[in-house]
Design a protein around this motif. Structure first.
Motif, PDB file in Angstrom:
ATOM      1  N   CYS A  28      -9.695  20.416 -52.470  1.00 26.42           N
ATOM      2  CA  CYS A  28      -9.884  19.570 -53.637  1.00 26.42           C
ATOM      3  C   CYS A  28     -11.350  19.150 -53.688  1.00 26.42           C
ATOM      4  CB  CYS A  28      -8.982  18.343 -53.504  1.00 26.42           C
ATOM      5  SG  CYS A  28      -9.313  17.088 -54.747  1.00 26.42           S
ATOM      6  N   CYS A  31     -11.269  14.936 -52.894  1.00 26.68           N
ATOM      7  CA  CYS A  31     -10.889  14.384 -51.580  1.00 26.68           C
ATOM      8  C   CYS A  31     -11.021  15.408 -50.456  1.00 26.68           C
ATOM      9  CB  CYS A  31      -9.476  13.812 -51.622  1.00 26.68           C
ATOM     10  SG  CYS A  31      -8.190  15.083 -51.757  1.00 26.68           S
ATOM     11  N   CYS A  42      -5.229  19.461 -56.571  1.00 24.70           N
ATOM     12  CA  CYS A  42      -4.737  18.404 -55.707  1.00 24.70           C
ATOM     13  C   CYS A  42      -3.796  17.496 -56.502  1.00 24.70           C
ATOM     14  CB  CYS A  42      -5.939  17.630 -55.198  1.00 24.70           C
ATOM     15  SG  CYS A  42      -5.567  16.172 -54.278  1.00 24.70           S
ATOM     16  N   CYS A  45      -5.390  13.767 -56.815  1.00 23.96           N
ATOM     17  CA  CYS A  45      -6.613  13.576 -57.594  1.00 23.96           C
ATOM     18  C   CYS A  45      -6.462  14.031 -59.044  1.00 23.96           C
ATOM     19  CB  CYS A  45      -7.783  14.294 -56.939  1.00 23.96           C
ATOM     20  SG  CYS A  45      -8.173  13.637 -55.321  1.00 23.96           S
TER      21      CYS A  45
HETATM   22 ZN    ZN Z   1      -7.775  15.434 -53.980  1.00 30.59          ZN
END
Ligand code: ZN
Length: 158
Positions: A28, A31, A42, A45
């Motif tokens: 991602c 993150c 992700c 996110c």
């Molecule tokens: Zn993420």
């Protein structure tokens, strides 16, 4: 004489070969959690951020020779950037335009000497020893992407 400070546990080694067919994994972009598939975002996110996307990080298997043995180690992004001089995405985009980059990477790195440190697997089930750091022994070492840009750049006269 300079740079004589020898780090704790650092050993000299030579790169024998790297597995250039599989050098990246997807995370991602926010993150940096590993993504199971290049097409997935992700979960966390993408719900919270419209800019969530995926990016590549280096994960490279290489065999190296120390003065006593040959070992296969895994080299993650932070260390790989020292060798490549660029991010995994930058390298990927370069390699897309220059399909033989992977093979050339092997030729560039083969025989290069580094002092390396290893890290022990935390989970205990990791298949390979991790490279925790790699410092080029040669003062004229140039990162892979620089060498590649030079050899492919001149070829195309750009
Ligand atoms: Zn993420």
């Amino acid at each position: 004489m300079e740079g004589g400070a020898r780090r704790e546990g650092a050993i000299p080694c030579t790169i024998l070969s790297i597995d250039h067919r599989d050098m990246y994994y997807r995370v991602c972009s926010i993150c940096e959690k590993t993504l199971p598939s290049p097409n997935l975002l992700c979960n966390f996110c993408s719900k919270n951020n419209n800019n969530a996307s995926s990016k590549r990080l280096f994960r490279i298997l290489m065999s190296i020779a120390t003065d006593t043995k040959v070992v296969t180690v895994i080299c993650f992004d932070r260390v790989a950037r020292v060798l490549f001089g660029c991010s995994a995405d930058e390298f990927f985009n370069f390699a897309k335009l220059h399909p033989f980059s992977g093979v050339t990477v092997n030729e560039i790195l083969e025989g290069e000497m580094f002092t390396v440190t290893f890290s022990k697997s935390v989970s205990g089930n990791a298949q390979h020893t991790r490279l925790a750091s790699a410092v080029p022994l040669s003062s004229v070492f140039r990162p892979v992407i620089q060498v590649l840009r030079e050899c492919y750049g001149s070829q195309h006269g750009s």
